[in-house]
Write a protein that holds these residues in place. Structure first.
Motif, PDB file in Angstrom:
ATOM      1  N   ASP A 251      -7.155   2.244  -2.532  1.00  0.00           N
ATOM      2  CA  ASP A 251      -6.587   0.900  -2.435  1.00  0.00           C
ATOM      3  C   ASP A 251      -5.413   1.015  -1.475  1.00  0.00           C
ATOM      4  O   ASP A 251      -4.359   1.558  -1.817  1.00  0.00           O
ATOM      5  N   THR A 252      -5.597   0.519  -0.257  1.00  0.00           N
ATOM      6  CA  THR A 252      -4.613   0.723   0.816  1.00  0.00           C
ATOM      7  C   THR A 252      -3.594  -0.405   0.916  1.00  0.00           C
ATOM      8  O   THR A 252      -2.906  -0.543   1.930  1.00  0.00           O
ATOM      9  N   THR A 253      -3.490  -1.199  -0.135  1.00  0.00           N
ATOM     10  CA  THR A 253      -2.587  -2.355  -0.094  1.00  0.00           C
ATOM     11  C   THR A 253      -1.148  -1.935   0.193  1.00  0.00           C
ATOM     12  O   THR A 253      -0.429  -2.602   0.935  1.00  0.00           O
ATOM     13  N   SER A 254      -0.701  -0.830  -0.400  1.00  0.00           N
ATOM     14  CA  SER A 254       0.674  -0.365  -0.228  1.00  0.00           C
ATOM     15  C   SER A 254       0.724   1.130  -0.499  1.00  0.00           C
ATOM     16  O   SER A 254      -0.266   1.745  -0.913  1.00  0.00           O
ATOM     17  N   GLN A 255       1.893   1.723  -0.290  1.00  0.00           N
ATOM     18  CA  GLN A 255       2.056   3.154  -0.573  1.00  0.00           C
ATOM     19  C   GLN A 255       1.877   3.424  -2.069  1.00  0.00           C
ATOM     20  O   GLN A 255       1.294   4.439  -2.462  1.00  0.00           O
ATOM     21  N   ALA A 256       2.366   2.499  -2.886  1.00  0.00           N
ATOM     22  CA  ALA A 256       2.250   2.661  -4.339  1.00  0.00           C
ATOM     23  C   ALA A 256       0.785   2.624  -4.780  1.00  0.00           C
ATOM     24  O   ALA A 256       0.367   3.418  -5.636  1.00  0.00           O
ATOM     25  N   THR A 257       0.004   1.711  -4.209  1.00  0.00           N
ATOM     26  CA  THR A 257      -1.408   1.623  -4.603  1.00  0.00           C
ATOM     27  C   THR A 257      -2.200   2.836  -4.116  1.00  0.00           C
ATOM     28  O   THR A 257      -3.153   3.261  -4.759  1.00  0.00           O
ATOM     29  N   GLN A 258      -1.779   3.413  -2.988  1.00  0.00           N
ATOM     30  CA  GLN A 258      -2.437   4.625  -2.519  1.00  0.00           C
ATOM     31  C   GLN A 258      -2.139   5.797  -3.448  1.00  0.00           C
ATOM     32  O   GLN A 258      -2.994   6.658  -3.674  1.00  0.00           O
ATOM     33  N   GLN A 259      -0.950   5.821  -4.004  1.00  0.00           N
ATOM     34  CA  GLN A 259      -0.599   6.863  -4.964  1.00  0.00           C
ATOM     35  C   GLN A 259      -1.444   6.729  -6.231  1.00  0.00           C
ATOM     36  O   GLN A 259      -1.942   7.726  -6.772  1.00  0.00           O
TER      37      GLN A 259
END
Length: 297
Positions: free
Chosen positions: A126-134
């Motif tokens: 999920d590349t929406t944000s850095q947090a979602t990538q984590q």
């Protein structure tokens, strides 16, 4: 020419057809309801899967065999890698699947062992944000853990929290059985401890729930590893060279993993209570085992 006289069904045949038709309607309705339950249990909202939907799915695994296929197909669609759903959907899907593996009928696991491709999430993000990538990174790790649990079932024919203890303690559990089952148990434990880096980012109820389920598994998992290792050591000095080499590798992995599990428990104690103390396997025993192997070479 005369028309053939139509053959009418007997009352018994009519009743049988009626029952089959009603059963087909019931199955169709049930399938639709189960797909709805999966969808609602794995919604986008950042809350735990609703218990009423999960319980419906757990109970459904105990019914018709067709039910497991319907549930798994619906769950797999929520884990698609191309045009993926948000991380909340993917993580809730893994949580629901995990609960069905442990709490559902063993038939669910039996069907799942042919469908492990649903855990192939190496490309999920999920590349929406850095947090979602984590969160996506944790989801990929969690998928590996569940895949290893299915592999354990494939090897041992045992559902982790229900029968593993009896399987390893049974008189039928020979050394060859242990040499097959213990590596599968260790692979599952390795997949568990490899998630410990994410304990530093337990910042929502979903990742917390996933860790709660995995650490709940870890208790019977480690207990039965202990049982199996003791049984293996009891027979070790009667083993042939090939089996003894395998036994040393198993014990070395066990000693290392027990240290990692103890560290994981310490980190998780901030949000999960009643975690046991892990007694470390004596590393000095490895030298004794290796000396026996050398004596056979």
């Amino acid at each position: 020419s005369s028309q053939p006289t139509p053959v009418l069904p007997t009352p018994t045949e009519q009743h049988t057809c009626s029952v089959r038709f009603r059963l087909l309607l019931q199955m169709s309705s049930s399938s639709s309801a189960l797909r709805t339950a999966v969808s609602k249990a794995t919604s986008r909202s950042l809350v735990e899967p609703k218990e009423k939907h999960v319980r419906r799915l757990v109970i459904a695994t105990q019914e018709l065999k067709k039910t497991n296929e319907t549930i798994l197909t619906a769950l797999a669609k929520r884990l698609r890698v191309r045009r993926p759903y948000p991380w909340t959907v993917a993580l809730k899907t893994l949580i629901v699947t995990h609960r069905l593996m442990i709490e559902g009928d063993v038939g669910f696991l039996n069907y799942l062992k042919y469908s492990t491709q649903m855990f192939e999430l190496r490309s999920y993000s999920d590349t929406t944000s850095q947090a979602t990538q984590q969160q996506s990174s944790f989801i990929r790790r969690y998928g590996i853990y569940l895949q290893r649990q299915v592999e354990l079932y494939r090897v041992s024919k045992v559902q982790l929290t229900k029968e593993t203890k009896q399987a390893l303690l049974s008189s039928e559990a020979s050394v060859p059985d242990l040499l097959q089952i213990l590596p599968a148990l260790l692979s599952l434990l390795d997949a568990l401890v490899e998630t410990k880096e994410y304990l530093a980012v337990v910042n929502n109820v979903l990742i917390q729930k996933a860790f709660h389920l995995m650490l709940r598994d870890s208790k019977p998992l480690f207990q039965n590893l202990n049982i199996g290792i003791i049984k293996l050591l009891d027979e070790f000095f009667q083993l042939d060279l090939i089996s003894a080499r395998s036994g040393v590798q198993i014990y070395r992995r066990f000693a290392s993993s027990s240290v990692s599990l103890g560290e994981m428990y310490q980190k998780a104690s901030s949000f999960i209570s009643s975690l046991p103390v892990v007694n470390q396997a004596p590393a000095t025993l490895i030298e004794t085992l290796e000396e026996y192997v050398e004596s056979l070479e």
